[in-house]
Motif scaffolding. Structure first.
Motif, PDB file in Angstrom:
ATOM      1  N   GLY A 119       0.822  -1.209   0.000  1.00 62.68           N
ATOM      2  CA  GLY A 119       0.000   0.000   0.000  1.00 62.68           C
ATOM      3  C   GLY A 119       0.853   1.256   0.000  1.00 62.68           C
ATOM      4  O   GLY A 119       0.539   2.242  -0.672  1.00 62.68           O
ATOM      5  N   GLY A 120       1.967   1.218   0.745  1.00 68.77           N
ATOM      6  CA  GLY A 120       2.887   2.351   0.743  1.00 68.77           C
ATOM      7  C   GLY A 120       3.519   2.583  -0.615  1.00 68.77           C
ATOM      8  O   GLY A 120       3.706   3.731  -1.046  1.00 68.77           O
ATOM      9  N   LEU A 121       3.833   1.495  -1.321  1.00 67.93           N
ATOM     10  CA  LEU A 121       4.370   1.631  -2.677  1.00 67.93           C
ATOM     11  C   LEU A 121       3.345   2.282  -3.609  1.00 67.93           C
ATOM     12  O   LEU A 121       3.703   3.112  -4.456  1.00 67.93           O
ATOM     13  N   SER A 122       2.078   1.905  -3.461  1.00 68.91           N
ATOM     14  CA  SER A 122       1.043   2.531  -4.295  1.00 68.91           C
ATOM     15  C   SER A 122       0.941   4.019  -3.987  1.00 68.91           C
ATOM     16  O   SER A 122       0.782   4.849  -4.893  1.00 68.91           O
ATOM     17  N   ALA A 123       1.069   4.365  -2.705  1.00 61.17           N
ATOM     18  CA  ALA A 123       1.048   5.783  -2.334  1.00 61.17           C
ATOM     19  C   ALA A 123       2.285   6.499  -2.842  1.00 61.17           C
ATOM     20  O   ALA A 123       2.241   7.690  -3.165  1.00 61.17           O
ATOM     21  N   GLY A 124       3.419   5.773  -2.911  1.00 59.10           N
ATOM     22  CA  GLY A 124       4.640   6.358  -3.449  1.00 59.10           C
ATOM     23  C   GLY A 124       4.496   6.771  -4.899  1.00 59.10           C
ATOM     24  O   GLY A 124       5.179   7.689  -5.373  1.00 59.10           O
ATOM     25  N   MET A 125       3.625   6.093  -5.628  1.00 56.08           N
ATOM     26  CA  MET A 125       3.334   6.494  -7.005  1.00 56.08           C
ATOM     27  C   MET A 125       2.415   7.712  -7.058  1.00 56.08           C
ATOM     28  O   MET A 125       2.647   8.648  -7.830  1.00 56.08           O
ATOM     29  N   ALA A 126       1.392   7.717  -6.217  1.00 48.50           N
ATOM     30  CA  ALA A 126       0.330   8.714  -6.355  1.00 48.50           C
ATOM     31  C   ALA A 126       0.557   9.977  -5.525  1.00 48.50           C
ATOM     32  O   ALA A 126       0.392  11.095  -6.021  1.00 48.50           O
ATOM     33  N   TYR A 127       0.932   9.801  -4.259  1.00 42.03           N
ATOM     34  CA  TYR A 127       0.913  10.942  -3.342  1.00 42.03           C
ATOM     35  C   TYR A 127       1.924  12.036  -3.704  1.00 42.03           C
ATOM     36  O   TYR A 127       1.549  13.218  -3.811  1.00 42.03           O
ATOM     37  N   PRO A 128       3.222  11.705  -3.900  1.00 39.94           N
ATOM     38  CA  PRO A 128       4.158  12.790  -4.234  1.00 39.94           C
ATOM     39  C   PRO A 128       3.860  13.434  -5.572  1.00 39.94           C
ATOM     40  O   PRO A 128       4.181  14.598  -5.796  1.00 39.94           O
ATOM     41  N   THR A 129       3.225  12.668  -6.464  1.00 42.70           N
ATOM     42  CA  THR A 129       2.886  13.203  -7.779  1.00 42.70           C
ATOM     43  C   THR A 129       1.887  14.344  -7.670  1.00 42.70           C
ATOM     44  O   THR A 129       1.882  15.263  -8.494  1.00 42.70           O
ATOM     45  N   THR A 130       1.026  14.306  -6.638  1.00 46.38           N
ATOM     46  CA  THR A 130       0.059  15.397  -6.468  1.00 46.38           C
ATOM     47  C   THR A 130       0.761  16.723  -6.222  1.00 46.38           C
ATOM     48  O   THR A 130       0.411  17.750  -6.805  1.00 46.38           O
ATOM     49  N   LEU A 131       1.775  16.722  -5.348  1.00 47.30           N
ATOM     50  CA  LEU A 131       2.510  17.964  -5.080  1.00 47.30           C
ATOM     51  C   LEU A 131       3.358  18.368  -6.287  1.00 47.30           C
ATOM     52  O   LEU A 131       3.490  19.564  -6.585  1.00 47.30           O
ATOM     53  N   ALA A 132       3.927  17.396  -6.992  1.00 49.21           N
ATOM     54  CA  ALA A 132       4.705  17.714  -8.190  1.00 49.21           C
ATOM     55  C   ALA A 132       3.830  18.413  -9.227  1.00 49.21           C
ATOM     56  O   ALA A 132       4.260  19.360  -9.893  1.00 49.21           O
ATOM     57  N   LEU A 133       2.589  17.963  -9.372  1.00 48.27           N
ATOM     58  CA  LEU A 133       1.675  18.578 -10.341  1.00 48.27           C
ATOM     59  C   LEU A 133       1.266  19.982  -9.902  1.00 48.27           C
ATOM     60  O   LEU A 133       1.136  20.884 -10.735  1.00 48.27           O
ATOM     61  N   ILE A 134       1.056  20.178  -8.594  1.00 50.80           N
ATOM     62  CA  ILE A 134       0.751  21.531  -8.110  1.00 50.80           C
ATOM     63  C   ILE A 134       1.914  22.467  -8.426  1.00 50.80           C
ATOM     64  O   ILE A 134       1.727  23.596  -8.895  1.00 50.80           O
ATOM     65  N   THR A 135       3.137  21.989  -8.186  1.00 52.67           N
ATOM     66  CA  THR A 135       4.328  22.795  -8.470  1.00 52.67           C
ATOM     67  C   THR A 135       4.444  23.110  -9.952  1.00 52.67           C
ATOM     68  O   THR A 135       4.843  24.212 -10.343  1.00 52.67           O
ATOM     69  N   ALA A 136       4.102  22.143 -10.802  1.00 50.35           N
ATOM     70  CA  ALA A 136       4.236  22.329 -12.242  1.00 50.35           C
ATOM     71  C   ALA A 136       3.108  23.159 -12.848  1.00 50.35           C
ATOM     72  O   ALA A 136       3.308  23.829 -13.863  1.00 50.35           O
ATOM     73  N   LEU A 137       1.926  23.156 -12.222  1.00 52.12           N
ATOM     74  CA  LEU A 137       0.754  23.789 -12.828  1.00 52.12           C
ATOM     75  C   LEU A 137       0.444  25.172 -12.266  1.00 52.12           C
ATOM     76  O   LEU A 137      -0.228  25.967 -12.919  1.00 52.12           O
ATOM     77  N   TRP A 138       0.903  25.465 -11.051  1.00 48.72           N
ATOM     78  CA  TRP A 138       0.639  26.774 -10.436  1.00 48.72           C
ATOM     79  C   TRP A 138       1.951  27.528 -10.237  1.00 48.72           C
ATOM     80  O   TRP A 138       3.025  26.924 -10.172  1.00 48.72           O
ATOM     81  N   ALA A 139       1.862  28.849 -10.115  1.00 47.35           N
ATOM     82  CA  ALA A 139       3.038  29.675  -9.847  1.00 47.35           C
ATOM     83  C   ALA A 139       2.652  30.790  -8.879  1.00 47.35           C
ATOM     84  O   ALA A 139       1.474  31.102  -8.702  1.00 47.35           O
ATOM     85  N   GLY A 140       3.665  31.375  -8.225  1.00 44.74           N
ATOM     86  CA  GLY A 140       3.453  32.540  -7.370  1.00 44.74           C
ATOM     87  C   GLY A 140       2.574  32.258  -6.168  1.00 44.74           C
ATOM     88  O   GLY A 140       2.541  31.147  -5.632  1.00 44.74           O
ATOM     89  N   PRO A 141       1.817  33.274  -5.720  1.00 42.44           N
ATOM     90  CA  PRO A 141       0.939  33.099  -4.557  1.00 42.44           C
ATOM     91  C   PRO A 141      -0.091  31.998  -4.756  1.00 42.44           C
ATOM     92  O   PRO A 141      -0.515  31.366  -3.792  1.00 42.44           O
ATOM     93  N   GLY A 142      -0.503  31.772  -6.011  1.00 44.08           N
ATOM     94  CA  GLY A 142      -1.451  30.691  -6.297  1.00 44.08           C
ATOM     95  C   GLY A 142      -0.897  29.344  -5.897  1.00 44.08           C
ATOM     96  O   GLY A 142      -1.626  28.476  -5.402  1.00 44.08           O
ATOM     97  N   ARG A 143       0.404  29.163  -6.104  1.00 42.88           N
ATOM     98  CA  ARG A 143       1.033  27.901  -5.709  1.00 42.88           C
ATOM     99  C   ARG A 143       1.036  27.762  -4.184  1.00 42.88           C
ATOM    100  O   ARG A 143       0.726  26.701  -3.647  1.00 42.88           O
ATOM    101  N   THR A 144       1.387  28.849  -3.487  1.00 42.26           N
ATOM    102  CA  THR A 144       1.421  28.807  -2.018  1.00 42.26           C
ATOM    103  C   THR A 144       0.046  28.464  -1.459  1.00 42.26           C
ATOM    104  O   THR A 144      -0.091  27.630  -0.560  1.00 42.26           O
ATOM    105  N   LYS A 145      -0.994  29.109  -2.002  1.00 49.62           N
ATOM    106  CA  LYS A 145      -2.351  28.856  -1.528  1.00 49.62           C
ATOM    107  C   LYS A 145      -2.786  27.422  -1.839  1.00 49.62           C
ATOM    108  O   LYS A 145      -3.412  26.754  -1.007  1.00 49.62           O
ATOM    109  N   SER A 146      -2.418  26.923  -3.019  1.00 45.53           N
ATOM    110  CA  SER A 146      -2.785  25.554  -3.397  1.00 45.53           C
ATOM    111  C   SER A 146      -2.088  24.530  -2.506  1.00 45.53           C
ATOM    112  O   SER A 146      -2.691  23.535  -2.099  1.00 45.53           O
ATOM    113  N   ILE A 147      -0.807  24.777  -2.200  1.00 41.84           N
ATOM    114  CA  ILE A 147      -0.077  23.865  -1.317  1.00 41.84           C
ATOM    115  C   ILE A 147      -0.704  23.870   0.071  1.00 41.84           C
ATOM    116  O   ILE A 147      -0.838  22.821   0.722  1.00 41.84           O
TER     117      ILE A 147
END
Length: 540
Positions: A119-147
């Motif tokens: 189960g942890g391995l499955s989360a290793g695929m999905a969970y960090p990818t969510t933050l990576a996508l926020i970093t890649a898709l948002w910028a500036g204050p929008g990124r801070t608020k989304s995080i």
């Protein structure tokens, strides 16, 4: 060099199209991982009784999910950067379904530990990818608020896990707690498929597979060594695991300094706003996980809360996390990460000091709830700047590295702190119970086998008490006092770790103006490097 082969640049819009739906999808995916992480703690006493598990095995059941996640997250984050973050996210959510089913219907505690790691391995695929996508898709204050929303809502949903699990345990068997996330996983899969963009600032660099394998061996060896350190007659195993971890660490750092495309860019990791934030976050999130692990057993074993009451007891933590996290984001923008981190650390110091001094055999709920208020406030204040500093210190094409490190904060921190606190709980409990037996006038009548059962875990002692009804009250009373002795050891370790983290942030993390200047320099250097690569090509 063709357009498709060109390195991605760091040019971003403030937010993606359909931003609320994209962010909601990513938060729900994160919630699946967070819920699976949190539901086991409230079920540990029931699991211990079902399988007559040792305290060490219970520690492994609790830490297995974090272990699988922490060991794989760097490698999987790099794979997502290269081969598609959305694809990895979908695969991870899909794999969580059979992992949950295997855990729910595990025939023994060994299979349950294995299911938790998967189960942890499955989360290793999905969970960090969510933050990576926020970093890649948002910028500036929008990124801070989304995080901040991602951290608060994802964490808040996860903290509901113990309450839901406790309610299920009132009606069903222990395995039901691992089925909680299945409906949410289906929703997450559909929403991610529909709304999450397929590609955003992904890397074209090859993945360092050898570095990935070494990172897995490093984390797994370290965490398992800590867990088995308190187990009698396991010295050879512990030494072997430590040697594996040390050898993997040396090879990993040697490899990362020499490979053309490192899995973990040590030059970026050496940036002050990166490594200090990473270390600070490991302690913050590790403290949260470790305290939840010990406290759920304390509430049920010592205070005799039922599973619903134990799950509900943590609600003040949930409320404070959700309420404070948005204010943390504003504080980061106005006063900088250092100030916000230190405020969080003050509340965590209060929480662990309070648990150490005021959590005993006759504690009232207000004493319990206030500690959870302190923990929730501390994690909410410190969590956002810890993650924000990581993502702000790296180029977008290295978003997987930042998100992987942010996830390591939570899961390596959780695995290490939970393992340390669990090992100390085990050792303290066994030591206190052995002393109680030695001091008893009936000690000569206690066989080595019975003493082993009494000192193995609280659940084992409780079952032993049922077999000897004449001495049941004495056994249970001794088990409670021994558990309190062990959890004092655990909370002391947590308090020391938090104090060290606070000192690190105070002396090493830059003040707001210096922090912003450093981030500007990092961004300029990364933009220049990306432009050079694009003009010369990777093979020049």
């Amino acid at each position: 060099m063709s357009r498709s082969d060109a390195p991605q640049t760091d040019v971003q819009h403030e937010a993606p199209a359909r931003a609320p739906l994209v962010l909601a999808s990513l938060i729900i995916v994160a919630a699946v991982a967070n819920l699976n992480l949190s539901v086991a703690n409230v079920a540990l006493p029931a699991i211990g009784k079902a399988f007559d598990s040792s305290q060490t095995t219970l520690n492994l059941i609790a830490v297995g999910y974090s272990l699988g996640l922490a060991a794989s997250v760097l490698y999987l984050g790099a794979i997502g950067d290269r081969h598609g973050r959305k694809l990895l996210l979908l695969l991870g959510v899909a794999l969580s379904v059979p992992a949950c089913l295997l855990a729910a219907y595990a025939p023994n505690d060994t299979i349950l530990v294995a299911a938790r790691i998967i189960g942890g391995l499955s989360a290793g695929m999905a969970y960090p990818t969510t933050l990576a996508l926020i970093t890649a898709l948002w910028a500036g204050p929008g990124r801070t608020k989304s995080i901040a929303l991602w951290s608060a809502l994802g964490g808040g949903i996860s903290m509901l896990g113990p309450l839901i699990a406790g309610a299920l345990l009132q009606q069903f068997y222990w395995g039901s707690v691992f089925l909680i996330t299945l409906p949410l996983a289906v929703v997450a899969l559909i929403m991610a498929l529909m709304f999450v963009p397929a590609h955003a600032n992904e890397s074209t660099e090859p993945v360092d597979n050898l570095g990935g394998i070494l990172s897995i061996l490093l984390v797994a060896g370290l965490v398992l060594a800590i867990n088995f350190a308190a187990v009698p007659n396991q010295g050879t195993l512990v030494i072997g695991l430590v040697l594996i971890a040390l050898a993997a660490a040396a090879a990993f750092f040697w490899r990362q300094h020499r490979v053309a495309n490192p899995l973990y860019d040590l030059h970026i990791a050496g940036r002050r706003t990166f490594w200090v934030a990473a270390c600070a976050g490991i302690i913050v999130f590790g403290s949260l996980t470790g305290s939840a692990f010990v406290s759920q057993q304390y509430l049920q074993n010592v205070l005799e809360y039922d599973s619903v009451e134990a799950g509900a007891a943590i609600l003040p933590l949930v409320v404070m996390t959700v309420l404070v996290a948005p204010r943390s984001a504003k504080l980061v923008e106005t006063h900088g990460a250092r100030t916000t981190l230190l405020i969080g650390y003050v509340f965590l110091l209060l929480a662990f000091g309070w648990m150490l001094l005021f959590w005993g055999e006759g504690s009232n709920y207000w004493q319990i709830g206030l500690a959870y208020v302190f923990i929730g406030t501390g994690v909410a204040f410190a969590g956002t700047p810890a993650s924000h500093s990581l993502t702000g210190s790296v180029p977008v094409r290295r978003a997987g590295m930042a998100s992987g490190t942010a996830d390591l904060q939570r899961d390596l921190g959780g695995a290490i702190m939970q393992s340390v606190m669990g090992a100390l709980l085990t050792a303290g409990y066994a030591s206190a119970f052995s002393s109680a037996i030695a001091a008893s006038s009936k000690s000569n009548n206690v066989s080595d086998q019975v003493q082993g059962e009494l000192t193995k875990s609280f659940a084992s002692a409780d079952q032993t008490a049922q077999r000897y009804p004449k001495y049941a009250d004495q056994i249970v009373a001794a088990a409670r006092k021994s558990f309190l002795h062990g959890d004092d050891w655990a909370y002391t370790a947590g308090l020391l770790a938090i104090a060290l983290g606070a000192l690190l942030v105070f002396f090493m993390f830059p003040h707001r103006d210096a922090e912003q200047e450093l981030l500007r320099r990092y961004h300029a250097a990364d933009s220049e490097s990306a432009a050079t690569e694009e003009s010369t090509g990777p093979g020049d």
